[in-house]
Scaffold this motif. Structure first.
Motif, PDB file in Angstrom:
ATOM      1  N   GLN A 196      -0.533   2.146   4.157  1.00 41.76           N
ATOM      2  CA  GLN A 196      -1.665   2.672   3.396  1.00 41.76           C
ATOM      3  C   GLN A 196      -2.653   3.384   4.318  1.00 41.76           C
ATOM      4  OE1 GLN A 196      -0.557  -0.635   2.563  1.00 41.76           O
ATOM      5  NE2 GLN A 196       0.588   0.399   0.956  1.00 41.76           N
ATOM      6  N   CYS A 198      -6.347   5.041   5.608  1.00 41.66           N
ATOM      7  CA  CYS A 198      -7.718   4.553   5.740  1.00 41.66           C
ATOM      8  C   CYS A 198      -8.521   5.575   6.532  1.00 41.66           C
ATOM      9  CB  CYS A 198      -7.758   3.183   6.420  1.00 41.66           C
ATOM     10  SG  CYS A 198      -7.210   3.210   8.151  1.00 41.66           S
ATOM     11  N   SER A 205      -2.652  10.892   4.222  1.00 48.90           N
ATOM     12  CA  SER A 205      -2.372  10.171   2.984  1.00 48.90           C
ATOM     13  C   SER A 205      -1.278   9.142   3.232  1.00 48.90           C
ATOM     14  CB  SER A 205      -1.923  11.154   1.899  1.00 48.90           C
ATOM     15  OG  SER A 205      -0.674  11.737   2.258  1.00 48.90           O
ATOM     16  N   ASP A 206      -1.008   8.317   2.233  1.00 45.25           N
ATOM     17  CA  ASP A 206       0.094   7.360   2.355  1.00 45.25           C
ATOM     18  C   ASP A 206       1.403   8.096   2.646  1.00 45.25           C
ATOM     19  OD1 ASP A 206      -1.824   5.535   1.710  1.00 45.25           O
ATOM     20  OD2 ASP A 206      -0.934   4.901  -0.195  1.00 45.25           O
ATOM     21  N   ASP A 244       1.171  -4.206   9.946  1.00 43.89           N
ATOM     22  CA  ASP A 244       0.248  -3.634   8.955  1.00 43.89           C
ATOM     23  C   ASP A 244      -1.119  -4.304   9.017  1.00 43.89           C
ATOM     24  OD1 ASP A 244       1.671  -1.546   7.766  1.00 43.89           O
ATOM     25  OD2 ASP A 244       2.817  -2.917   6.520  1.00 43.89           O
ATOM     26  N   ARG A 342      -0.922  -7.323  -1.300  1.00 44.02           N
ATOM     27  CA  ARG A 342       0.202  -6.546  -1.775  1.00 44.02           C
ATOM     28  C   ARG A 342       1.472  -7.016  -1.073  1.00 44.02           C
ATOM     29  NH1 ARG A 342      -3.846  -3.138  -0.637  1.00 44.02           N
ATOM     30  NH2 ARG A 342      -2.908  -2.501   1.340  1.00 44.02           N
ATOM     31  N   ARG A 344       4.973  -5.546   0.501  1.00 42.78           N
ATOM     32  CA  ARG A 344       5.649  -4.328   0.948  1.00 42.78           C
ATOM     33  C   ARG A 344       7.105  -4.661   1.229  1.00 42.78           C
ATOM     34  NH1 ARG A 344       5.037  -0.821   6.528  1.00 42.78           N
ATOM     35  NH2 ARG A 344       6.032   1.074   5.777  1.00 42.78           N
ATOM     36  N   THR A 377       5.561  -0.591  -2.359  1.00 42.48           N
ATOM     37  CA  THR A 377       4.467  -1.558  -2.276  1.00 42.48           C
ATOM     38  C   THR A 377       3.966  -1.863  -3.679  1.00 42.48           C
ATOM     39  OG1 THR A 377       3.821  -0.651  -0.133  1.00 42.48           O
ATOM     40  CG2 THR A 377       2.241  -2.064  -1.240  1.00 42.48           C
TER      41      THR A 377
END
Length: 418
Positions: A196, A198, A205-206, A244, A342, A344, A377
């Motif tokens: 993801q 940040c 972007s993702d 992550d 989440r 993944r 995800t």
């Protein structure tokens, strides 16, 4: 914006990011890299080869300004923990695979060919990771975090990665020739970026982060494949749990990989931090200390004949698919803060032959991904409402030429769903 326009736009910015790490080819040097220490005593004689991913630019205290080697980098931590008799750190920021055989100009300091550090007395070698700079990974990473990269073509980079295969075979053969008694461990790259996006990763972007990590994964998979073919242990840094949670999106004190921020506690942008080096070194030490369960029997001498040597046939598509299928691994991890937890699911391995992955938890939920890095995800709260139950299964389709094969890999539910 066209691809060519995007590259022109980011050229200056990319140079600013990697300028301290740039290395230009120089005339060949015959002198060897000076050892960090040599106690002239019995014991392990360790040589580390690699690029900035293990050299540790920006991590203080620095051993030298030229190659950006840190006194807290992975090779030094490994050498210290093993209490080796001698230690030579030949890793160098911005090194390409060509710098195994050719000298490298690193910030006006001439770094001799890395392989010159290896001799008959060498008993332990960590190889890599290397290859990222051959692909201009720093420039690609900067493009991803500034203007995006998910729509860039992947085939040229895939071809460049595949072209490094004989280079890795060659370096393993040369290490064995120079140091017949050395144990060799090939290191792959870890997780550069999280799933993801940040703020600490700029405009990425993702999809941009997925594009970048997919190429890094393909490079690591190539290294692992060659290592397996050459009977060399492969240290897959991606196998470390927690990438992550400790990415550039985490608090600076918890980061294993840095983002774009300039932080006082060290670590170059988009490179491992001191904490990341510690984690990677511990994982590497586990591989080095792992006992050898079986010692292969010496080869049986074959009688000399006058018949010509026939080159072995290349593996068939079916053989390639069988080997690729056996290397497929599925991971199910819990990521993110507790209130936004989440799951993944991801697939690694497959030797670059994976074309599609269908994920399933029990019989009630599935997702199909047809593009690398073959991840999906989902929110834990939604999965709990759907009452999904394990195991997690990934049905992976592999293709080589016109041949195709499907394999299914299973793992347990991650802890946040049990």
């Amino acid at each position: 914006m066209s691809v060519s326009a995007r590259r022109r736009l980011t050229a200056t910015a990319a140079l600013a990011l990697v300028a301290p790490l740039l290395a230009l080819p120089a005339a060949s040097a015959t002198d060897a890299v000076s050892p960090v220490w040599d106690h002239t005593a019995p014991g392990e004689h360790y040589v580390a080869l690699g690029d900035s991913f293990v050299a540790g630019p920006g991590i203080m205290p620095a051993r030298d300004a030229g190659c950006g080697r840190s006194e807290l980098n992975l090779p030094t931590l490994v050498a210290t923990e093993l209490s080796v008799a001698s230690f030579t750190d030949a890793s160098c920021s911005a090194a390409r695979t060509t710098h195994l055989w050719a000298s490298q100009q690193a910030n006006a300091t001439l770094n001799p060919p890395q392989l010159n550090a290896i001799g008959p007395e060498t008993t332990l070698v960590t190889l890599g990771p290397l290859g990222g700079n051959d692909l201009d990974a720093p420039g690609l990473a900067w493009t991803c975090v500034t203007v995006g990269c998910s729509d860039l073509p992947t085939q040229p980079t895939h071809d460049a990665i595949d072209a490094l295969t004989p280079t890795y075979r060659r370096v393993i053969a040369e290490v064995r020739q120079r140091a017949p008694h050395a144990r060799i461990f090939a290191l792959g790259y870890g997780h550069f970026v999280p799933a993801q996006a940040c703020e600490r990763l700029g405009q990425a972007s993702d999809a941009d982060l997925g594009h970048l990590q997919a190429l890094a994964d393909r490079l690591s998979d190539m290294i692992g494949r060659v290592a397996a073919e050459e009977d060399v242990p492969f240290v897959d840094l991606r196998a470390i749990e927690g990438w992550d949670e400790h990415s550039a999106c985490a608090d600076p004190a918890d980061q294993w990989m840095r983002g774009l921020d300039a932080l006082d506690d060290g670590g170059a942008p988009l490179h491992p931090s001191a904490l990341g080096m510690t984690v990677m070194a511990a994982h590497t030490l586990e591989a080095i200390r792992r006992p050898v369960l079986e010692t292969p029997a010496p080869p049986i001498p074959r009688p000399t004949t006058s018949r010509p040597v026939v080159a072995p046939r290349p593996p068939s598509s079916a053989q390639r698919l069988t080997a690729a299928a056996s290397s497929v691994r599925v991971r199910a991890r819990c990521i993110g803060p507790r209130k936004q937890r989440r799951v993944r699911l991801s697939v690694n391995g497959g030797q670059g032959l994976v074309r599609q992955t269908a994920f399933r938890i029990g019989k009630r939920w599935s997702a199909i991904d047809r593009r690398a890095p073959f991840t999906t995800t989902r929110r834990v709260s939604a999965l709990r409402r759907a009452k999904v139950k394990g195991p997690v299964r990934a049905t992976v389709t592999l293709r080589h030429g016109t041949a195709q094969r499907t394999t299914t890999v299973r793992v347990r539910l991650p802890s946040c769903l049990r």
